[in-house]
Design a protein around this motif. Structure first.
Motif, PDB file in Angstrom:
ATOM      1  N   LYS A   1     -28.009  -6.689 -91.858  1.00 40.15           N
ATOM      2  CA  LYS A   1     -27.216  -5.486 -92.150  1.00 40.15           C
ATOM      3  C   LYS A   1     -25.999  -5.830 -93.003  1.00 40.15           C
ATOM      4  O   LYS A   1     -25.679  -5.125 -93.963  1.00 40.15           O
TER       5      LYS A   1
ATOM      6  N   GLU B   1     -28.155  -8.166 -87.387  1.00 41.72           N
ATOM      7  CA  GLU B   1     -26.761  -7.945 -87.781  1.00 41.72           C
ATOM      8  C   GLU B   1     -26.449  -8.662 -89.093  1.00 41.72           C
ATOM      9  O   GLU B   1     -25.767  -8.125 -89.967  1.00 41.72           O
TER      10      GLU B   1
ATOM     11  N   LYS C   1     -25.381  -4.553 -96.788  1.00 46.24           N
ATOM     12  CA  LYS C   1     -24.189  -3.768 -97.148  1.00 46.24           C
ATOM     13  C   LYS C   1     -23.485  -4.399 -98.345  1.00 46.24           C
ATOM     14  O   LYS C   1     -23.104  -3.705 -99.288  1.00 46.24           O
TER      15      LYS C   1
END
Length: 142
Positions: free
Chosen positions: A44, A41, A48
């Motif tokens: 990610k 997570e 991003k």
């Protein structure tokens, strides 16, 4: 004389004394799984954020490239017209085109040389190949 006062047993100590090996391994497995999910997570979220910034930066560079293209175009036209004052305009345009062809050939040659030197991700590949043996219990890793 110094007497040592026994430290009160913490929850972790009590659990370690009373839990079976299977329960402890289950806890470790669950904790590793949770840690891996959290790391994924985090990766990610970082990816991003990085791609958003890269997109904005890439867009700005593209705009700068278009502006630079127009600068070179108009400077080339100015050189062509300046040469056209001392010779035929067609010959002046040909001279400017040959100058740009030489510049393009030199840049292409340098670019090809740089691309041939790309080796991929050797350090990452080496590191990733070391992970599976590290996780195997009972083996000596060197």
């Amino acid at each position: 004389m110094s007497s040592q006062i026994p430290e009160p047993a913490t929850e972790a100590h009590l659990k370690a004394e009373n839990a079976s090996l299977g329960e402890l391994l289950g806890d470790v497995t669950r904790d590793l799984s949770t840690l891996m999910r959290q790391e994924v997570e985090l990766a990610k979220a970082e990816l991003k954020q990085t791609t958003t910034r890269a997109g904005k930066g890439g867009g700005m560079l593209a705009g700068a490239g278009i502006g630079g293209h127009f600068v070179l175009l108009f400077l080339s036209l100015a050189l062509m017209w300046a040469l056209g004052a001392v010779m035929a305009l067609g010959w002046a345009a040909l001279i400017v085109a040959v100058i740009w062809a030489i510049i393009a050939a030199v840049l292409a040659s340098i670019g090809r040389k740089e691309l041939k030197q790309i080796k991929g991700l050797p350090q990452t590949g080496e590191t990733l190949s070391e992970i599976p043996p590290t996780l195997k219990p009972g083996e000596v890793n060197r």
